[in-house]
Scaffold this active site. Structure first.
Site, PDB file in Angstrom:
ATOM      1  N   HIS A 143      -7.005   8.614   4.130  1.00 49.70           N
ATOM      2  CA  HIS A 143      -5.821   7.897   3.699  1.00 49.70           C
ATOM      3  C   HIS A 143      -5.498   8.389   2.291  1.00 49.70           C
ATOM      4  O   HIS A 143      -6.382   8.772   1.537  1.00 49.70           O
ATOM      5  CB  HIS A 143      -6.126   6.391   3.680  1.00 49.70           C
ATOM      6  CG  HIS A 143      -4.954   5.504   3.454  1.00 49.70           C
ATOM      7  ND1 HIS A 143      -4.387   5.315   2.208  1.00 49.70           N
ATOM      8  CD2 HIS A 143      -4.235   4.719   4.307  1.00 49.70           C
ATOM      9  CE1 HIS A 143      -3.388   4.468   2.300  1.00 49.70           C
ATOM     10  NE2 HIS A 143      -3.265   4.091   3.556  1.00 49.70           N
ATOM     11  N   ASP A 201     -14.506   4.743   1.875  1.00 48.83           N
ATOM     12  CA  ASP A 201     -13.327   3.921   2.135  1.00 48.83           C
ATOM     13  C   ASP A 201     -13.607   3.126   3.407  1.00 48.83           C
ATOM     14  O   ASP A 201     -13.588   3.667   4.508  1.00 48.83           O
ATOM     15  CB  ASP A 201     -12.101   4.822   2.312  1.00 48.83           C
ATOM     16  CG  ASP A 201     -10.845   4.048   2.712  1.00 48.83           C
ATOM     17  OD1 ASP A 201     -10.932   2.831   2.931  1.00 48.83           O
ATOM     18  OD2 ASP A 201      -9.773   4.677   2.801  1.00 48.83           O
ATOM     19  N   GLN A 256     -10.823   0.455   7.159  1.00 53.94           N
ATOM     20  CA  GLN A 256     -10.646   0.342   8.600  1.00 53.94           C
ATOM     21  C   GLN A 256     -11.922  -0.030   9.339  1.00 53.94           C
ATOM     22  O   GLN A 256     -11.861  -0.380  10.522  1.00 53.94           O
ATOM     23  CB  GLN A 256     -10.105   1.662   9.164  1.00 53.94           C
ATOM     24  CG  GLN A 256      -8.706   2.015   8.717  1.00 53.94           C
ATOM     25  CD  GLN A 256      -7.659   1.021   9.204  1.00 53.94           C
ATOM     26  OE1 GLN A 256      -7.856   0.312  10.185  1.00 53.94           O
ATOM     27  NE2 GLN A 256      -6.542   0.965   8.507  1.00 53.94           N
ATOM     28  N   LYS A 258      -6.587  -6.565   5.749  1.00 54.79           N
ATOM     29  CA  LYS A 258      -6.827  -5.951   7.050  1.00 54.79           C
ATOM     30  C   LYS A 258      -7.856  -6.726   7.871  1.00 54.79           C
ATOM     31  O   LYS A 258      -8.132  -6.376   9.016  1.00 54.79           O
ATOM     32  CB  LYS A 258      -7.279  -4.498   6.883  1.00 54.79           C
ATOM     33  CG  LYS A 258      -6.230  -3.583   6.259  1.00 54.79           C
ATOM     34  CD  LYS A 258      -6.714  -2.146   6.198  1.00 54.79           C
ATOM     35  CE  LYS A 258      -5.764  -1.268   5.400  1.00 54.79           C
ATOM     36  NZ  LYS A 258      -4.443  -1.094   6.023  1.00 54.79           N
ATOM     37  N   CYS A 316       0.253   7.201   5.843  1.00 53.30           N
ATOM     38  CA  CYS A 316      -0.399   7.471   4.548  1.00 53.30           C
ATOM     39  C   CYS A 316      -1.560   8.446   4.717  1.00 53.30           C
ATOM     40  O   CYS A 316      -2.588   8.334   4.037  1.00 53.30           O
ATOM     41  CB  CYS A 316      -0.863   6.176   3.877  1.00 53.30           C
ATOM     42  SG  CYS A 316       0.480   5.079   3.400  1.00 53.30           S
TER      43      CYS A 316
END
Length: 399
Positions: free
Chosen positions: A111, A188, A191, A214, A354
Site C-alpha cells: 500500500h 503493515d 489487512q 478496518k 493505493c
C-alpha cells in the site's frame, strides 16, 4: 450478528471492508458513553473526571497490547491510522538509522502508506530502495527475499496481507532472515489484524502498524507497536503538549514511551471504541471469522470463474485471499463496474487501491475489488454475481 450493525437496516450490500469495516452498535455506544460519562482531557487533570478518562484510555492501551501479544503496554502507541504509524517509524527511526549507501527492502505489493515513507527516507539519506516481487500466485518466494536482503539492508518493510491480492506474506520467515542480516522489520498489519490472530513477537515484527477503522472501530484511531528498546532510543515524531517531562526556554526533556510519541490531546474516545471492537472480535473468534470469510470467498471466486469475461488476480486458491477478490471485466473500466453496481446499492472498490505499482506490475491500469467480512452473507454474494452479467449488458455486450 448483523442486527448489531445499524447500517444493515438499509438495503446496501457492502463489499468494501478492506477499505473500511462497518461498526457494531456496541462500539458506537462505547464512544458515546465515553463522551457522556468521562469527557475530560486525559493525562492532564487531577480531578476525578480526568482521572477516569485517563484510566479508560490506558485500559484501551492494555487491551490492544494483549490483543497483539506485546510484552508491555508501553510498546503500544496510539496514532490516527496505519499511515501515521508507518510515517512515525520512517521519520523517527528511519531518518535516524539509515545512512548513505544503506539499503531499504520493501515489496512491489505495498500500500502507498508503506511505500512512500521509505521512498522519502531513501531519497533523504541517499540510500537504495529495493523491491521484492511476487510470483504469479502473488507469493514472495524464499529465493526472492534471500537474494535481495543483504548485510547492507537496514530496514525491511512489508505488508502482512496485500490489500489487492489478499495473499498473506511469509513475514515470520522474512523477519528471521532479515534479522540474521542485521535489519529491523516493519510490518503493515492493516489487512491482517481484522482477520487473524496476531502475535507480534512470534511474527518477528520490530514494528507493527494497523488501523481501527478496518476492524469495527472508529475512524481516526490507529496503533503502532514497537519494541520498547527501539522506541526508547527514537526521537519524537511530533512535539507539543503532553509529550514532555520538562520545558525551559532553551529546550525540553521528553516524557517516557509511549507518551513521547503522543503529542497533544489524545483520541481517548476512539481508543475506547477500538478496545470495544477488539472485545467484539474476540467474542466472535477468529476461527468463526475465517470460516465465514472462506465460505464467501469460495462462492465469489467460483461464481466469477463462470464468466469467461472476468479475470481474477492472485492465487487460484480461495484460502489465500483473506476475503479479498480483485478482478477486471473485459471491455469495462473498473470505475464503470463500480458505478453500475452502485445503481443496485452494491458497494465495491475500483481504482488502483493505493497500490499503483502493484496494479501496474499485474499488467492492469485499474481493477475492481470485492472484500468481505464475517457480517456478509451468501445471499449478498449471489446478488453481486447475478449483477456482474448485467454490467456487461449495460455496456452493450448483450446477454
Amino acid at each position: 450478528m448483523r442486527k448489531d450493525f445499524p447500517i444493515f437496516e438499509s438495503d446496501y450490500i457492502y463489499l468494501d471492508s478492506a477499505a473500511t469495516s462497518q461498526r457494531p452498535k456496541q462500539v458506537l455506544d462505547a464512544v458515546v458513553d465515553f463522551y457522556q460519562k468521562s469527557n475530560a482531557n486525559p493525562l492532564r487533570g487531577l480531578y476525578d473526571l480526568s482521572i477516569d478518562a485517563t484510566d479508560r484510555y490506558e485500559d484501551a492501551r492494555k487491551t490492544v497490547a494483549n490483543f497483539i501479544g506485546a510484552k508491555s503496554n508501553r510498546e503500544i502507541i496510539f496514532t490516527r491510522n496505519t499511515s501515521e504509524s508507518l510515517n512515525l517509524v520512517a521519520y523517527s527511526y528511519g531518518l535516524s538509522n539509515v545512512n548513505e549507501g544503506d539499503e531499504i527492502v520493501t515489496t512491489i505489493m505495498e500500500h502507498h502508506s508503506n511505500m512512500l515513507p521509505w521512498q522519502m527516507v531513501a531519497k533523504e539519506k541517499k540510500a537504495k530502495l529495493i523491491y521484492l516481487e511476487p510470483n504469479k500466485e502473488g507469493v514472495i518466494e524464499k529465493s526472492e527475499y534471500e537474494s535481495k536482503i543483504t548485510p547492507k539492508t537496514k530496514i525491511v518493510a512489508i505488508a502482512h496481507v496485500s490489500n489487492v491480492l489478499g495473499v498473506t506474506n511469509p513475514v515470520k520467515e522474512i523477519a528471521e532472515y532479515a534479522h540474521k542480516m542485521g535489519a529491523i522489520v516493519v510490518v503493515d498489519g492493516a489487512q491482517s489484524t481484522p482477520h487473524m490472530e496476531i502475535d507480534v513477537n512470534e511474527l518477528g515484527a520490530d514494528f507493527f502498524a494497523f488501523s481501527g477503522h478496518k476492524m469495527l472501530a472508529p475512524m481516526g484511531i490507529g496503533v503502532l507497536y514497537g519494541r520498547l528498546e527501539l522506541l526508547e532510543k527514537m526521537p519524537p515524531f511530533l512535539v507539543g503538549g503532553e509529550m514532555i517531562e520538562y520545558v525551559t526556554r532553551e529546550g525540553a526533556t521528553y516524557a517516557e514511551v509511549p507518551h513521547k510519541f503522543e503529542a497533544g490531546t489524545v483520541n481517548a474516545a476512539d481508543a475506547v471504541g477500538l478496545a470495544e471492537a477488539i472485545n467484539y472480535i474476540k467474542n466472535i473468534g477468529f476461527e468463526a471469522i475465517h470460516n465465514q470469510e472462506l465460505l464467501l470467498t469460495e462462492r465469489l471466486m467460483s461464481g466469477l470463474k463462470k464468466y469467461d469475461f472476468v479475470k481474477i488476480y492472485g492465487s487460484s486458491d480461495p484460502k489465500k485471499h483473506c476475503g479479498i477478490v480483485t478482478f477486471t471485466i473485459d471491455g469495462v473500466h473498473p470505475h464503470d463496474v463500480s458505478t453500475i453496481l452502485n445503481e443496485d446499492k452494491i458497494c465495491v472498490r475500483a481504482g488502483n487501491h493505493c497500490a499503483q505499482p502493484l496494479v501496474e506490475f499485474l499488467g492492469a491500469s485499474s481493477t475492481a475489488r470485492v472484500s468481505v467480512y464475517f457480517y456478509n452473507t451468501l445471499d449478498e454474494v449471489d446478488t453481486f454475481l447475478d449483477k456482474i452479467k448485467e454490467v456487461r449488458e449495460v455496456m452493450g455486450y448483450g446477454a
